[in-house]
Design a protein around this motif. Structure first.
Motif, short mmCIF file in Angstrom:
data_model
loop_
_atom_site.label_atom_id
_atom_site.label_comp_id
_atom_site.label_asym_id
_atom_site.label_seq_id
_atom_site.Cartn_x
_atom_site.Cartn_y
_atom_site.Cartn_z
N LEU A 30 11.19 5.42 3.13
CA LEU A 30 11.43 4.37 2.14
C LEU A 30 10.56 3.14 2.43
N VAL A 31 10.55 2.71 3.68
CA VAL A 31 9.76 1.53 4.05
C VAL A 31 8.27 1.78 3.86
N LEU A 32 7.79 2.93 4.32
CA LEU A 32 6.37 3.25 4.16
C LEU A 32 6.00 3.37 2.68
N TRP A 38 2.96 -1.04 -2.62
CA TRP A 38 2.49 -2.42 -2.79
C TRP A 38 0.98 -2.52 -2.56
N ILE A 39 0.47 -1.83 -1.52
CA ILE A 39 -0.97 -1.84 -1.25
C ILE A 39 -1.73 -1.22 -2.42
N ALA A 40 -1.21 -0.09 -2.94
CA ALA A 40 -1.89 0.59 -4.04
C ALA A 40 -1.93 -0.27 -5.29
N ARG A 41 -0.86 -1.02 -5.55
CA ARG A 41 -0.81 -1.84 -6.76
C ARG A 41 -1.62 -3.12 -6.61
N SER A 42 -1.42 -3.81 -5.49
CA SER A 42 -2.12 -5.09 -5.30
C SER A 42 -3.61 -4.91 -5.12
N GLY A 43 -4.02 -3.80 -4.44
CA GLY A 43 -5.43 -3.55 -4.21
C GLY A 43 -6.07 -2.64 -5.24
N ASP A 44 -5.27 -2.20 -6.23
CA ASP A 44 -5.76 -1.29 -7.27
C ASP A 44 -6.46 -0.08 -6.64
N VAL A 45 -5.76 0.54 -5.67
CA VAL A 45 -6.31 1.69 -4.96
C VAL A 45 -5.91 2.96 -5.70
N GLY A 46 -6.81 3.45 -6.54
CA GLY A 46 -6.51 4.58 -7.41
C GLY A 46 -6.15 5.85 -6.68
N TRP A 47 -6.89 6.17 -5.63
CA TRP A 47 -6.63 7.42 -4.91
C TRP A 47 -5.27 7.40 -4.23
N LEU A 48 -4.83 6.22 -3.78
CA LEU A 48 -3.53 6.12 -3.13
C LEU A 48 -2.40 6.30 -4.15
N THR A 210 10.58 10.83 -0.33
CA THR A 210 10.95 9.43 -0.46
C THR A 210 9.72 8.54 -0.50
N LEU A 211 8.81 8.78 0.43
CA LEU A 211 7.58 8.00 0.50
C LEU A 211 6.83 8.07 -0.83
N GLY A 212 6.68 9.28 -1.38
CA GLY A 212 5.93 9.45 -2.61
C GLY A 212 6.62 8.85 -3.81
N LEU A 213 7.94 9.09 -3.95
CA LEU A 213 8.66 8.62 -5.13
C LEU A 213 8.80 7.10 -5.16
N ILE A 214 9.18 6.52 -4.03
CA ILE A 214 9.32 5.06 -3.97
C ILE A 214 7.95 4.39 -4.10
N GLY A 215 6.95 4.96 -3.42
CA GLY A 215 5.60 4.40 -3.51
C GLY A 215 5.07 4.42 -4.93
N THR A 216 5.31 5.51 -5.64
CA THR A 216 4.85 5.61 -7.03
C THR A 216 5.57 4.60 -7.91
#
Length: 441
Positions: A30-32, A38-48, A210-216
């Protein structure tokens, strides 16, 4: 030298890394997930963003892969197992009555919260922001949709309600046939155990899921969207929390006369997985295991949990549609009266099977809106925020699916109070222990 060689394996065992509990693995995921999202959204990291989406999607697909056969064989076996339970008819009736009673309490709480907070006020949303769903639920569709037109389609299209109907008919027929049906039941039991074993492997991947769903969710929605629906989101979470941590403990303490803390210690792994997976059916094997660990007889749990996983939805079918109906009515400036609130309660108690234990409660919401005559475009207003809401809704669903068998067992004096009091270990941590001990022997 030989003694030294023998001693080395024993010595090396002391250097093993400590086993990380399942709940800690989920929390780490969940934390990761939040950080990477947040990194993917703020940095617009498409691959992430793509990677997180794929990880989460594959996990959900793996859970759904077993849904159709799991529901069929679980319901079939659960019905036939009732013949091994004393007073089976009374147990089944009381289970259904408690399902309905707690659903009524949940919808009342949802209505109260919605009326107090006015979730549709000050959102800047307008009717133009909504869009009609592709498929809308109605009472006619619900009633006629229970009976399938053929045997194959419900499994290929994953119509859980029709699968439940087929399994129930097959289970009752097997009971009537008696010994003649035993070969089929033996095969069905073996297939069910095989499916549950395979699904346990998928459940062990929950930290990654969890990592994938929350991150997305964070990467796609960020905090802006959640802020726009702040009151509505808070209402759903507060409503579910009041039911799960207020109503349920009160029922355990007063009706079942057991310690509520012991219930949450035992049921927490299933509640936790439900929060992540957003699937009551996908969580069903774990829900059944923790329910048995809470002292509910296996024969009864194998009926009550599968039955509840497809019909007992306090989060998706009671709290959510009640608050959502008020939210949508306020957006579209439609006045709701006492009769409308009674209709919401009726739909929640009677129509909860429409949710059928799968991710999302759109069908239940459209069923509620169509009954009230509210615009179905309101569903489109809530689709974007739905994954965030569905986590808490499903966790509440699963908590209730484990709660009712405990209450009924306690009332019928078949609950193992010793097992209930000591139900604290995570089933995922020791599920394979008997197999490992057998292999070691």
């Amino acid at each position: 030298m030989s003694s030294a060689l023998k001693a080395s394996p024993q010595g090396s065992s002391s250097f093993r890394l400590p086993k990380v509990p399942f709940w800690a693995q989920i929390l780490l995921g969940l934390v990761l997930g939040v950080v990477l999202g947040w990194i993917a959204r703020s940095g617009d990291v498409g691959w992430l963003v793509t990677t997180l989406d794929k990880i989460g999607s594959i996990f959900v697909q793996l859970l759904k892969l077993a849904v159709a056969p799991l529901v069929f064989f679980a319901i079939l076996i659960s019905i036939t197992n009732l013949r091994n339970v004393n007073n089976a008819a009374r147990l089944a009736t009381r289970t259904l009555l408690w399902f309905m009673a707690t659903s009524l309490i949940a919808v009342a709480i949802g209505l109260a919260i919605g009326l107090i907070t006015n979730p549709g006020a000050g959102t800047d949303l307008t009717p133009k922001d909504g869009a009609k769903p592709d498929h809308a639920g109605s009472w006619l569709d619900f009633l006629t949709g229970i009976v399938p037109t053929d045997i194959i389609t419900p499994f290929t299209e994953l119509n859980v309600l029709q699968i439940v109907f087929i399994a129930a008919v097959a289970g009752v027929a097997a009971l009537q046939l008696g010994e003649k049906a035993q070969p089929i039941l033996t095969l069905s039991q073996s297939v069910l155990e095989l499916l549950q074993k395979a699904l346990w492997w998928v459940i062990r991947l929950a930290p990654l899921g969890t990592l994938g769903l929350i991150g997305t969710a964070i990467a796609d929605y960020g905090w802006n969207l959640i802020g726009k629906y702040a009151t509505f989101t808070a209402d759903i979470y507060i409503g579910c929390a009041l039911v799960m941590f207020g109503v349920y403990p009160l029922l355990l303490a007063t009706v079942a006369k057991v310690n509520p803390l012991s219930f949450f210690k035992g049921a927490w792994p299933a509640i936790q997985l439900a929060f992540v997976s957003r699937s009551s059916v996908g969580t069903m094997p774990l829900t059944q295991k923790v329910t048995e660990r809470l002292g509910v007889p296996k024969e009864y749990a194998s009926f009550a949990v599968p039955f509840g996983s497809t019909t007992k939805m306090d989060g998706c079918a009671s709290i959510y549609p009640a608050i959502a109906a008020i939210f949508i009515a306020q957006i579209f400036d439609v006045h709701l009266g006492i009769g409308d609130y009674l209709l919401i309660a009726f739909v929640s108690v009677i129509g909860s099977a429409a949710t059928a234990g799968l991710t999302g409660a759109t069908v239940m919401l459209t069923l509620t809106l169509s009954t009230l005559g509210l615009p179905l475009e309101g569903v489109g207003l809530l689709m974007a925020i739905d994954p965030v809401l569905d986590m808490m809704r499903t966790a509440t669903n699963v908590a209730g699916q484990s709660l009712i068998p405990v209450i009924v067992s306690a009332r019928e004096k078949i609950l193992d109070h010793e097992a209930y009091a000591h139900a604290s270990a995570s089933p995922l941590d020791d599920y394979d222990e008997p197999e490992r001990r057998l292999a070691a022997a």
